[in-house]
Design an enzyme around this catalytic site. Structure first.
Site, PDB file in Angstrom:
ATOM      1  N   ASP A  57      -4.162   2.186  10.558  1.00  0.00           N
ATOM      2  CA  ASP A  57      -4.573   1.252   9.506  1.00  0.00           C
ATOM      3  C   ASP A  57      -6.093   1.063   9.517  1.00  0.00           C
ATOM      4  O   ASP A  57      -6.663   0.521   8.571  1.00  0.00           O
ATOM      5  CB  ASP A  57      -3.912  -0.127   9.734  1.00  0.00           C
ATOM      6  CG  ASP A  57      -2.803  -0.404   8.724  1.00  0.00           C
ATOM      7  OD1 ASP A  57      -2.776   0.274   7.679  1.00  0.00           O
ATOM      8  OD2 ASP A  57      -1.987  -1.302   8.987  1.00  0.00           O
ATOM      9  N   LYS A  72       5.973   2.840   2.585  1.00  0.00           N
ATOM     10  CA  LYS A  72       5.369   3.675   3.628  1.00  0.00           C
ATOM     11  C   LYS A  72       6.425   4.582   4.270  1.00  0.00           C
ATOM     12  O   LYS A  72       6.176   5.747   4.561  1.00  0.00           O
ATOM     13  CB  LYS A  72       4.691   2.774   4.675  1.00  0.00           C
ATOM     14  CG  LYS A  72       3.426   2.108   4.122  1.00  0.00           C
ATOM     15  CD  LYS A  72       2.937   0.952   4.967  1.00  0.00           C
ATOM     16  CE  LYS A  72       1.836   0.186   4.218  1.00  0.00           C
ATOM     17  NZ  LYS A  72       1.384  -1.021   4.916  1.00  0.00           N
ATOM     18  N   GLN A 102       2.583  -4.681  10.046  1.00  0.00           N
ATOM     19  CA  GLN A 102       2.447  -5.172   8.672  1.00  0.00           C
ATOM     20  C   GLN A 102       1.977  -6.632   8.682  1.00  0.00           C
ATOM     21  O   GLN A 102       2.587  -7.477   9.335  1.00  0.00           O
ATOM     22  CB  GLN A 102       3.797  -5.037   7.935  1.00  0.00           C
ATOM     23  CG  GLN A 102       3.728  -5.400   6.474  1.00  0.00           C
ATOM     24  CD  GLN A 102       2.847  -4.437   5.654  1.00  0.00           C
ATOM     25  OE1 GLN A 102       2.908  -3.228   5.804  1.00  0.00           O
ATOM     26  NE2 GLN A 102       2.008  -4.998   4.803  1.00  0.00           N
TER      27      GLN A 102
END
Ligand code: NAP
Length: 293
Positions: free
Chosen positions: A119, A52, A96
């Site tokens: 997200d 990312k 994460q």
């Protein structure tokens, strides 16, 4: 049979994003920024976050990775999230997953400001997506929809079978494929570990999204001639012939399924690159305040 080349399409989207960022910089404007929080030393999580960060660089975004020891408390993590929520130079951020077991993941996800939840995991974004309101859509399903769109795959009236019902892949896929308009308008069946006759159900599908995390689950006898097959699975399997000692295996028995398909995604190079680029797209949307105004 045509390969749905996620690597190629992701590069195309990346070029579009980077061009926009160049224009922003030329106009003297602030550059979009994505922040990732990572807790502990899980190998797969480190790899995902590195991917990312690299993608941010390629898009011209600013990025930061905030690394915390495994021992961080839930309260300390929530304080970090509150800081990012308040920081006007941060357009979007992700935590994460997975987190250490002692930390309540749902509580952490719900602490993220939905406006910065690139997200698309916050219940507000999930809810808005399901009723067709502007929202941040979870990156993997968003990437798959982008792939279908860019390859101009006809989805209207088709029977789509989604194998897997997770909140980040299977369920949003079910919603997006059944949404009104293109790509969408599918009749969707969702299968999971309790589904009976899964072979027979898959055999009736025009489109199959395999998202269960069982390497080579989908075999040729489960696929009808001409089907579109999207392989979401990425499982690390031991491999003596690679430097790392493993390779990524999809949920589809590619060699025997591919010849029957009209379109199929490879692993790697299919859904994976589309997932990362969709996160970048969401970050740019957050910067431009496209979702919540
Ligand atoms: P998950 O949370 O573990 O969910 C798996 C789903 O598959 C569950 O709904 C489970 O059913 C179902 N399932 C398990 N075994 C099954 C079987 N034998 N038959 C039918 N259904 C079965 O996984 P996930 O997060 O959705 O991820 C799925 C896969 O996609 C994993 O390999 C993951 O690594 C990969 N992934 C890839 C990307 C990418 O960027 N390429 C992104 C995200 C995930 P129950 O609900 O009944 O348990």
């Amino acid at each position: 049979m045509q390969i749905l080349d996620g690597k190629k399409i992701a590069a195309e989207v990346r070029g579009e994003i980077a061009a926009e960022v160049v224009q922003l910089a030329a106009a003297g404007k602030r550059i979009p920024q994505l922040v990732a929080i990572i807790v502990g030393n899980d190998g797969a999580s480190q790899t995902y976050v590195a991917g990312k960060e690299k993608a941010c660089g390629e898009c011209g975004f600013k990025s930061q990775v905030l690394r915390f020891e495994d021992a961080i408390t839930e309260q300390e993590l929530l304080v970090q999230i509150a800081k990012l929520n308040a920081d006007e130079t941060v357009d979007g951020f992700i935590v994460q997953l997975p987190l250490p077991e002692r930390i309540n993941e749902q509580k952490v996800v719900e602490a993220i400001d939905p406006k910065k939840d690139v997200d698309g995991f916050h219940p507000i974004n999930v809810g808005r997506m399901t009723i067709g309101l502007p929202s941040y859509v979870s990156a993997t399903p968003a990437g798959i929809m982008e792939l279908l769109k860019r390859y101009r795959i006809e989805t209207s009236g088709k029977h789509a079978v989604v194998v897997g019902r997770s909140s980040i892949v299977g369920r949003p896929m079910m919603n997006l494929l059944s949404q009104k308009g293109a790509p969408g308008d599918c009749t969707v069946t969702v299968c999971h570990s309790r589904t009976k006759n899964i072979k027979e159900i898959c055999r009736t599908a025009d489109i199959i999204v395999a998202a269960l995390g069982h390497p080579e689950f989908l075999t040729a006898e489960m696929v009808k001639q001409g089907a579109v097959v999207i392989d979401v699975g990425i499982t690390r399997v031991p491999a003596a012939d690679t430097k790392s000692g493993f390779r990524l295996q999809g949920d589809v028995k590619y060699d025997e399924v591919a010849p029957k398909c009209s379109y199929i995604t490879p692993v790697p190079g299919g859904v994976g690159p589309m997932t990362i680029i969709s996160l970048m797209k969401n970050t740019l949307k957050a910067y431009k305040k496209e979702v919540y105004g």
